[in-house]
Design a protein around this motif. Structure first.
Motif, mmCIF file in Angstrom:
data_model
loop_
_atom_site.group_PDB
_atom_site.id
_atom_site.type_symbol
_atom_site.label_atom_id
_atom_site.label_comp_id
_atom_site.label_asym_id
_atom_site.label_seq_id
_atom_site.Cartn_x
_atom_site.Cartn_y
_atom_site.Cartn_z
ATOM 1 N N LEU A 1 0.816 -1.209 0.000
ATOM 2 C CA LEU A 1 0.000 0.000 0.000
ATOM 3 C C LEU A 1 0.856 1.268 0.000
ATOM 4 O O LEU A 1 0.620 2.186 -0.793
ATOM 5 C CB LEU A 1 -0.943 0.008 1.210
ATOM 6 C CG LEU A 1 -2.131 -0.955 1.149
ATOM 7 C CD1 LEU A 1 -2.952 -0.848 2.425
ATOM 8 C CD2 LEU A 1 -3.000 -0.672 -0.059
ATOM 9 N N ILE A 2 1.833 1.324 0.896
ATOM 10 C CA ILE A 2 2.662 2.529 0.937
ATOM 11 C C ILE A 2 3.787 2.452 -0.103
ATOM 12 O O ILE A 2 4.559 3.392 -0.247
ATOM 13 C CB ILE A 2 3.256 2.789 2.340
ATOM 14 C CG1 ILE A 2 4.405 1.822 2.638
ATOM 15 C CG2 ILE A 2 2.206 2.751 3.410
ATOM 16 C CD1 ILE A 2 5.314 2.313 3.708
ATOM 17 N N GLY A 3 3.850 1.316 -0.799
ATOM 18 C CA GLY A 3 4.842 1.136 -1.852
ATOM 19 C C GLY A 3 4.266 1.371 -3.232
ATOM 20 O O GLY A 3 3.741 2.450 -3.526
ATOM 21 N N PRO A 4 4.305 0.363 -4.101
ATOM 22 C CA PRO A 4 3.951 0.568 -5.512
ATOM 23 C C PRO A 4 2.474 0.838 -5.770
ATOM 24 O O PRO A 4 2.122 1.355 -6.829
ATOM 25 C CB PRO A 4 4.374 -0.744 -6.177
ATOM 26 C CG PRO A 4 4.336 -1.762 -5.077
ATOM 27 C CD PRO A 4 4.749 -1.030 -3.849
ATOM 28 N N ILE B 1 14.063 -2.905 -8.948
ATOM 29 C CA ILE B 1 13.641 -2.652 -10.332
ATOM 30 C C ILE B 1 12.144 -2.922 -10.484
ATOM 31 O O ILE B 1 11.417 -2.146 -11.117
ATOM 32 C CB ILE B 1 14.458 -3.518 -11.317
ATOM 33 C CG1 ILE B 1 15.913 -3.055 -11.344
ATOM 34 C CG2 ILE B 1 13.854 -3.452 -12.720
ATOM 35 C CD1 ILE B 1 16.839 -3.988 -12.108
ATOM 36 N N THR B 2 11.674 -4.019 -9.882
ATOM 37 C CA THR B 2 10.252 -4.377 -9.962
ATOM 38 C C THR B 2 9.373 -3.272 -9.407
ATOM 39 O O THR B 2 8.386 -2.854 -10.037
ATOM 40 C CB THR B 2 9.987 -5.682 -9.193
ATOM 41 O OG1 THR B 2 10.778 -6.729 -9.748
ATOM 42 C CG2 THR B 2 8.510 -6.062 -9.262
ATOM 43 N N PHE B 3 9.718 -2.767 -8.225
ATOM 44 C CA PHE B 3 8.902 -1.736 -7.581
ATOM 45 C C PHE B 3 9.043 -0.389 -8.284
ATOM 46 O O PHE B 3 8.089 0.397 -8.324
ATOM 47 C CB PHE B 3 9.267 -1.614 -6.106
ATOM 48 C CG PHE B 3 8.843 -2.795 -5.286
ATOM 49 C CD1 PHE B 3 7.531 -3.236 -5.307
ATOM 50 C CD2 PHE B 3 9.762 -3.481 -4.506
ATOM 51 C CE1 PHE B 3 7.137 -4.332 -4.566
ATOM 52 C CE2 PHE B 3 9.372 -4.573 -3.752
ATOM 53 C CZ PHE B 3 8.056 -5.003 -3.777
ATOM 54 N N THR B 4 10.221 -0.124 -8.837
ATOM 55 C CA THR B 4 10.418 1.126 -9.579
ATOM 56 C C THR B 4 9.535 1.150 -10.824
ATOM 57 O O THR B 4 8.849 2.147 -11.095
ATOM 58 C CB THR B 4 11.890 1.289 -9.986
ATOM 59 O OG1 THR B 4 12.721 1.276 -8.807
ATOM 60 C CG2 THR B 4 12.112 2.601 -10.719
ATOM 61 N N VAL B 5 9.546 0.053 -11.572
ATOM 62 C CA VAL B 5 8.724 -0.037 -12.790
ATOM 63 C C VAL B 5 7.237 0.006 -12.434
ATOM 64 O O VAL B 5 6.446 0.720 -13.063
ATOM 65 C CB VAL B 5 9.059 -1.318 -13.580
ATOM 66 C CG1 VAL B 5 8.091 -1.505 -14.740
ATOM 67 C CG2 VAL B 5 10.497 -1.266 -14.094
ATOM 68 N N ALA B 6 6.847 -0.752 -11.406
ATOM 69 C CA ALA B 6 5.436 -0.784 -10.996
ATOM 70 C C ALA B 6 4.969 0.593 -10.550
ATOM 71 O O ALA B 6 3.867 1.044 -10.914
ATOM 72 C CB ALA B 6 5.239 -1.796 -9.874
ATOM 73 N N GLY B 7 5.807 1.289 -9.785
ATOM 74 C CA GLY B 7 5.458 2.633 -9.332
ATOM 75 C C GLY B 7 5.296 3.605 -10.478
ATOM 76 O O GLY B 7 4.378 4.430 -10.494
ATOM 77 N N ALA B 8 6.184 3.501 -11.465
ATOM 78 C CA ALA B 8 6.118 4.384 -12.630
ATOM 79 C C ALA B 8 4.848 4.128 -13.440
ATOM 80 O O ALA B 8 4.194 5.071 -13.905
ATOM 81 C CB ALA B 8 7.356 4.186 -13.504
ATOM 82 N N VAL B 9 4.487 2.854 -13.591
ATOM 83 C CA VAL B 9 3.287 2.509 -14.364
ATOM 84 C C VAL B 9 2.035 3.074 -13.690
ATOM 85 O O VAL B 9 1.173 3.690 -14.334
ATOM 86 C CB VAL B 9 3.162 0.980 -14.523
ATOM 87 C CG1 VAL B 9 1.793 0.606 -15.099
ATOM 88 C CG2 VAL B 9 4.278 0.452 -15.428
ATOM 89 N N VAL B 10 1.926 2.884 -12.363
ATOM 90 C CA VAL B 10 0.760 3.397 -11.640
ATOM 91 C C VAL B 10 0.752 4.927 -11.662
ATOM 92 O O VAL B 10 -0.303 5.555 -11.809
ATOM 93 C CB VAL B 10 0.739 2.875 -10.188
ATOM 94 C CG1 VAL B 10 -0.438 3.472 -9.419
ATOM 95 C CG2 VAL B 10 0.659 1.354 -10.169
ATOM 96 N N ALA B 11 1.926 5.549 -11.528
ATOM 97 C CA ALA B 11 2.015 7.013 -11.533
ATOM 98 C C ALA B 11 1.527 7.602 -12.847
ATOM 99 O O ALA B 11 0.949 8.695 -12.876
ATOM 100 C CB ALA B 11 3.454 7.456 -11.264
ATOM 101 N N CYS B 12 1.724 6.878 -13.930
ATOM 102 C CA CYS B 12 1.308 7.373 -15.252
ATOM 103 C C CYS B 12 -0.214 7.410 -15.409
ATOM 104 O O CYS B 12 -0.719 8.028 -16.353
ATOM 105 C CB CYS B 12 1.926 6.508 -16.357
ATOM 106 S SG CYS B 12 3.705 6.768 -16.572
ATOM 107 N N THR B 13 -0.958 6.764 -14.482
ATOM 108 C CA THR B 13 -2.422 6.834 -14.548
ATOM 109 C C THR B 13 -2.938 8.186 -14.081
ATOM 110 O O THR B 13 -4.107 8.518 -14.313
ATOM 111 C CB THR B 13 -3.064 5.728 -13.694
ATOM 112 O OG1 THR B 13 -2.734 5.936 -12.312
ATOM 113 C CG2 THR B 13 -2.573 4.358 -14.131
#
Length: 361
Positions: A86-89, A308-320
């Protein structure tokens, strides 16, 4: 050791002090007006005292997962995995990027450019977090002090400007302390306190400090003092100008207006830098905490692979988009935070009860 504690304290402050922390104190000051003292007191209880106490409670167990497992062994990894996601990706990590981009939307209005900027934001956060044991050098010695200096540049001139204090808004007029308590609760730093201890412990071990639990607790107190001082400064500045700032709907607008009032056209850039640095600090800290936790708990991937997994996941969600993230995040966080407080109350009591029972038997 005092110097080490100060560096660790600034590191922990930098990990706590993100966009949410930046916007609540100015908004509270502007809305509370002449009722600032009780309102700010309430906010400090939930935004400073409770997170610091949380870290101090967790410190003897090294991690929150260890403490929770004393209640019921499977509960530790289950609950903490949910918290880290929750507080992560899922919420906090992409929210940092979304908030930072909102403050620079005047410069990068086109959506493709914003997505490119989000990618650059996460690349920077990845490289800050790639060596978790060195975060104390990045956040504690460089990024944290820069952030504090920029905030002082905005706030100090306002302290000497003529005051124009308004009457408190409705909620603060009726119950300023309890309204402030709720404002501080919304920073959700109690949940962050469950996660940040593991990263600070890693840095303490790298520094070869012998009394690890004591160092962690002192670092939390140091971070709490810094948080309280910055909250007080932001709230007092906006309260002194509450006639001017009272009509704004959020703290980001207030901080931007305060910077513009002090620095003119450069103020927009200054406020943008404050939000960018604060969000980048928190994002890198969260990425490192999540990667360390999942590597220790599940162990199938290396720290860098999880990072890397959390960085990519965070970026994908941020783009929404920030609005999309905020539309569903508040409800989830408001449910899990009271559970975290309950666990903090039960965990140490349960551990002491078991120890006394074993001793008597």
């Amino acid at each position: 050791m005092t110097k080490d504690i100060l560096i660790l304290g600034i590191t922990l402050f930098s990990m706590f002090f993100g966009a949410g922390n930046l916007i609540f104190a100015p908004y509270l000051g502007a809305q509370a007006g002449s009722a600032l003292v009780p309102a700010l007191s309430g906010m400090l209880v939930t935004s400073v005292v409770m997170p610091v106490v949380s870290i101090c409670i967790i410190a003897p167990y090294r991690t929150a997962s260890n403490m929770i497992s004393k209640i019921w062994n499977p509960l530790g990894p289950i609950f903490m995995t949910i918290v880290y996601l929750l507080i992560g990706p899922c919420i906090a990590i992409p929210r940092t990027a979304g908030t930072a981009m909102e403050m620079w939307s005047w410069l990068i209005p086109a959506r493709p450019v914003q997505i490119a900027a989000i990618c650059l934001f996460f690349i920077a956060a990845y490289f800050m977090a790639v060596h978790p044991g060195k975060l104390k050098d990045i956040l504690g010695k460089i990024m944290g002090p820069i952030l504090l200096i920029l905030i002082l540049c905005v706030c100090i001139p306002l302290l000497f400007a003529p005051a124009s204090v308004s009457a408190p808004a409705a909620a603060f007029a009726n119950s300023p302390f309890w309204t402030g308590l709720n404002e501080g609760y919304q920073t959700m730093d109690i949940l962050a306190a469950f996660c940040f201890g593991i990263l600070i412990t890693t840095n303490i071990e790298k520094m070869n400090i012998k009394k690890k639990n004591q160092a962690l607790a002192l670092s939390a107190v140091c971070a709490g003092i810094l948080l309280a001082l910055v909250y007080i400064l932001l709230a007092v500045c906006s309260s002194r100008n509450s006639v001017l700032f009272g009509s704004f709907t959020n703290g980001a607008q207030i901080l931007s207006a305060a910077a513009t009032q002090t620095w003119g056209s450069l103020g927009r850039i200054l406020s943008g830098l404050i939000f960018l640095i604060a969000c980048l600090n928190v994002c890198s800290g969260l990425l490192a905490c999540c990667a360390e936790y999942f590597q220790e708990t599940f162990g199938k991937l290396s720290y860098r692979s999880w990072l890397i997994t959390f960085t990519v996941a965070g970026a994908v969600v941020a783009c929404t988009g920030l609005d999309s993230i905020l539309s569903w995040s508040g409800t989830l966080l408001s449910w899990i935070c009271p559970i975290a407080i309950l666990i903090l109350a039960i965990g140490p009591y349960n551990s002491v009860h078991k120890s006394l029972k074993a001793k008597n038997s």
